[in-house]
Design a protein around this motif. Sequence first.
Motif, mmCIF file in Angstrom:
data_model
loop_
_atom_site.group_PDB
_atom_site.id
_atom_site.type_symbol
_atom_site.label_atom_id
_atom_site.label_comp_id
_atom_site.label_asym_id
_atom_site.label_seq_id
_atom_site.Cartn_x
_atom_site.Cartn_y
_atom_site.Cartn_z
ATOM 1 N N LEU A 9 -1.361 75.358 55.927
ATOM 2 C CA LEU A 9 -2.393 76.112 55.218
ATOM 3 C C LEU A 9 -1.863 76.554 53.857
ATOM 4 O O LEU A 9 -0.944 77.361 53.780
ATOM 5 C CB LEU A 9 -2.736 77.333 56.084
ATOM 6 C CG LEU A 9 -3.881 78.228 55.682
ATOM 7 C CD1 LEU A 9 -5.192 77.476 55.648
ATOM 8 C CD2 LEU A 9 -3.970 79.383 56.688
ATOM 9 N N VAL A 14 -7.214 79.477 51.152
ATOM 10 C CA VAL A 14 -7.831 80.394 52.125
ATOM 11 C C VAL A 14 -9.193 80.832 51.602
ATOM 12 O O VAL A 14 -9.322 81.237 50.452
ATOM 13 C CB VAL A 14 -6.927 81.636 52.344
ATOM 14 C CG1 VAL A 14 -7.647 82.692 53.175
ATOM 15 C CG2 VAL A 14 -5.628 81.224 53.001
ATOM 16 N N GLN A 92 -9.005 82.325 58.615
ATOM 17 C CA GLN A 92 -7.717 81.742 58.219
ATOM 18 C C GLN A 92 -6.709 82.864 57.981
ATOM 19 O O GLN A 92 -5.511 82.657 58.070
ATOM 20 C CB GLN A 92 -7.900 80.939 56.926
ATOM 21 C CG GLN A 92 -8.802 79.739 57.120
ATOM 22 C CD GLN A 92 -9.269 79.214 55.785
ATOM 23 O OE1 GLN A 92 -9.801 79.948 54.971
ATOM 24 N NE2 GLN A 92 -9.075 77.934 55.571
ATOM 25 N N THR A 119 -3.816 78.800 63.816
ATOM 26 C CA THR A 119 -3.265 78.664 62.459
ATOM 27 C C THR A 119 -3.532 79.876 61.576
ATOM 28 O O THR A 119 -3.119 79.889 60.418
ATOM 29 C CB THR A 119 -3.886 77.432 61.775
ATOM 30 O OG1 THR A 119 -5.295 77.520 61.945
ATOM 31 C CG2 THR A 119 -3.356 76.136 62.341
ATOM 32 N N ALA A 120 -4.230 80.888 62.101
ATOM 33 C CA ALA A 120 -4.556 82.051 61.262
ATOM 34 C C ALA A 120 -3.359 82.989 61.150
ATOM 35 O O ALA A 120 -2.682 83.270 62.137
ATOM 36 C CB ALA A 120 -5.748 82.792 61.857
#
Length: 324
Positions: A9, A14, A92, A119-120
């Motif tokens: 990420l 974001v 996110q 994945t946050a």
Amino acid sequence: MLPFNVTNLNPRDVNQIAIIGTGVIGSGWAAHFLRQGLAVTAYDPAPEAESRLRQSIANLWPTLAKLGLKEGASQEKLTFTFDLPTAVSQAQFIQENAPERLSLKQALLAEIDATAPATAVIASSTSGYAMTDLQQNCTHHPERMVVAHPFNPPYLVPLVEVVGGEKTDPAVVDWAVAFYTAVGKKPLKMNKEIPGFIADRLQEALWREALHMVNEGMATVAEIDAAITWGPGLRWAFMGPCLTFHLAGGEGGMRYMLEHFDPELFSNWTYLDPPPITDELINTMAEGCKAEADGRSIQELEQWRDKTLIALMKALQPHQHQIE
Ligand SMILES: NC(=O)c1ccc[n+]([C@@H]2O[C@H](COP(=O)([O-])OP(=O)(O)OC[C@H]3O[C@@H](n4cnc5c(N)ncnc54)[C@H](O)[C@@H]3O)[C@@H](O)[C@H]2O)c1
């Protein structure tokens, strides 16, 4: 359990934020992220929370517009839900702002960890709890959790202190620092978990001294506020306490200052005990000031200080004792 991989990420990509708890700080964060053009989903169990949040954002919007709205910034990007898993389902990045109670935050963060996408990244606005304690009950991905301590109001005061816990992946701390930078904050990455973090420890020392002075009739409330706002507070706004005292030492700077004004001399000035002024401490302080001065001589620093103080005092003048 999938391994958490923060590198998937990019902090600049974001666009989905979850705000958990929408009181003073949560609503301020929501305003900040909306101003940055991000979509915000908010959760708060209080029955009046949604209307309170929407009203607060509407009231703030003209101020945020004056500050400058980023492309795509809109109040329409605010969603509210009374269901925690829904709030975090698309997130996110998650900013937790629930009341400052350890057991409440531990349980809440464990639920967020269990329901948010793997994945946050999860940040807590706690004023003083260590992430090591907060992440204790998190069994899914505690490595993606950081403390991100803001200052009120978060849409105006840039500083956010960022620090991980024992189970936090150091890469996540770096990721969070990059994210807050990308959204216009001034993150301060801390390498050590200390109670109260840096700014609150400093504030608390001053605050304790103020309470002692009032308690013993040494000074009034108004005298204490005047002593800061017309004095050191002006310099702290741009130099901080260390560089300020670097200049108190004249050409000799911080080294002269510490060698000649051992805090023991002032022991009856304060209720706090100073540490022993060892050569090691003097060196660390002097080297720190030298690094901060970044090649500028004492004279150049003095000129910068005076120019900035004048600009600051001129900027403050129309606003003193005036509520607009
Ligand atoms: N107020 C400040 O100046 C300041 C500054 C920095 C950090 N903080 C920290 O920010 C956090 C929030 O503080 P605040 O001043 O906004 O408090 P606040 O009391 O204004 O807001 C807390 C909100 O959390 C909600 N809440 C209660 N239980 C909840 C739960 N289980 N899940 C989610 N939300 C819940 C409440 O309804 C309320 O709206 C605290 O950790 C505090 O230490 C506060």
